[in-house]
Design an enzyme around this catalytic site. Structure first.
Site, short mmCIF file in Angstrom:
data_model
loop_
_atom_site.label_atom_id
_atom_site.label_comp_id
_atom_site.label_asym_id
_atom_site.label_seq_id
_atom_site.Cartn_x
_atom_site.Cartn_y
_atom_site.Cartn_z
N HIS A 152 38.14 39.09 47.17
CA HIS A 152 38.82 40.40 47.07
C HIS A 152 39.48 40.80 48.40
CE1 HIS A 152 36.58 41.07 43.32
NE2 HIS A 152 37.28 42.17 43.13
N CYS B 137 35.14 33.02 43.51
CA CYS B 137 34.31 34.16 43.91
C CYS B 137 33.21 33.61 44.83
CB CYS B 137 33.68 34.77 42.66
SG CYS B 137 32.52 36.10 42.96
N GLU C 6 38.95 47.15 43.77
CA GLU C 6 39.12 47.19 42.31
C GLU C 6 39.82 48.47 41.88
OE1 GLU C 6 38.21 45.19 39.52
OE2 GLU C 6 37.81 43.51 40.87
N ASP D 78 36.40 35.03 38.46
CA ASP D 78 35.88 35.91 39.51
C ASP D 78 35.22 37.10 38.83
OD1 ASP D 78 35.67 37.05 42.23
OD2 ASP D 78 37.15 38.49 41.55
N SER D 79 34.49 37.88 39.63
CA SER D 79 33.88 39.10 39.10
C SER D 79 34.94 40.12 38.68
CB SER D 79 33.00 39.73 40.18
OG SER D 79 33.79 40.04 41.31
N CYS E 9 35.08 36.83 50.99
CA CYS E 9 35.07 37.39 49.62
C CYS E 9 36.51 37.36 49.16
CB CYS E 9 34.55 38.82 49.65
SG CYS E 9 34.82 39.74 48.11
N1 DGL Z 1 35.45 38.26 44.78
C1 DGL Z 1 34.02 38.27 44.88
C2 DGL Z 1 33.60 37.39 46.07
O1 DGL Z 1 34.37 36.55 46.48
C3 DGL Z 1 33.56 39.69 44.90
C4 DGL Z 1 32.13 39.86 44.64
C5 DGL Z 1 31.70 41.12 43.96
O2 DGL Z 1 32.05 41.31 42.81
O3 DGL Z 1 30.93 41.84 44.59
O4 DGL Z 1 32.51 37.48 46.59
#
Ligand code: DGL
Length: 276
Positions: A187, A74, A153, A11-12, A185
């Site tokens: 997150h 992600c 975050e 993931d990011s 998302c």
């Molecule tokens: N967890 C990522 C998603 O599902 C977050 C994306 C981001 O870093 O903006 O889209």
């Protein structure tokens, strides 16, 4: 690609941990190898080309460590990079995310469902195709949430600022009658208690992580590649961001906190263990 290696997950940042947790619960015997790209989060405000470069480099990192399957945990990276990853690495089995519009449509009685996601996911062709395929006959309200990933975050799961941002996006959707809300998302499940407080018990909030875990189990079962040991799974994490905040997130999610390593980028196309 290894037959017996870990399940690679990326993931990011910390968002994919919500998916990793669901996989760990479903498959406690598996070894999980997680990569969070804390150096580049949020992806949702980056170009498609950049997200593709990062995703390819991280996939290489996971494969170099023997991953038998790669979960793109992600939505943003899945929308921007999954098709190019599959093209470049046809022998690798990828499992990606897509907003769970289908279960939301199956649930709705009001005929109005909401989806929240990053700007990049909302603008993607993949998302348009999901709405086209599964959203027939219902109204699908799409709301991008710029800045929410940064709040999460930063660990601001239930602060006045995060609540104010969420109310600004969710209250207009409630006014239009949604009775299902898709977390598009990975997150966002981290602020699910706050979201549920705002939308109330009449709105079903849908986190796709358990469905992704079932999909991983199904694929590995079909391929006879499920781990055979019982209950001895491991959970190894790499982050290109700061290690200590990442460790706190593991603790917050009740995930094991051992083995968090730091990874370093060389440009946008190669990531390796940090040497110092
Ligand atoms: N967890 C990522 C998603 O599902 C977050 C994306 C981001 O870093 O903006 O889209």
């Amino acid at each position: 690609m290894s037959e017996t290696g870990p399940i690679g997950i990326f993931d990011s940042g910390i968002g994919g941990l919500t998916v990793a947790k669901a996989i760990r619960q479903a498959l406690p015997s598996e070894r999980l190898l997680y990569f969070g790209d804390g150096a580049h989060v949020p992806y949702g405000e980056r170009s498609t080309a950049q997200i593709q470069d990062f995703s390819k480099a991280i996939t290489d990192f996971l494969l170099e460590r023997g991953s038998k399957l790669v979960v793109v945990a992600c939505n943003t990276a899945s929308a921007a990079a999954l098709s190019s990853l599959r093209e470049q690495l046809p022998a690798v089995h990828f499992i990606g995310m897509e907003p769970a519009v289908k279960p939301a449509v199956a649930h709705t009685r009001t005929g109005v469902v909401g989806v929240i996601a990053t700007v990049s996911t909302m603008q993607s062709a993949v998302f348009a195709s999901v709405v086209e395929r599964f959203g027939q006959g219902v109204e699908v309200i799409q709301q991008a949430c710029p800045g929410l990933v940064r709040q999460i975050e930063a660990g601001a799961f239930d602060t006045p600022r995060t609540e104010q941002m969420l109310r600004g996006w969710l209250e207009p959707m409630l006014d239009r009658g949604i009775d299902a809300l898709v977390l598009g998302c990975t997150h966002y499940p981290m602020v699910q208690p706050l979201i549920e407080r705002i939308v109330g018990p009449e709105v079903r909030v849908i986190d796709p992580a358990p469905a992704i875990a079932r999909r991983v189990e199904h694929v590995l079962h079909e391929q006879h590649r499920l781990a055979t040991t019982t209950g001895t799974g491991t959970f190894t994490c790499w982050t290109s961001g700061d290690v200590e905040p990442f460790r706190s997130m593991l603790h917050y999610l009740d995930l094991p906190t051992y083995e968090v390593h730091k990874a370093c980028w060389s440009g946008d196309t190669r990531v390796t263990p940090c040497t110092s």
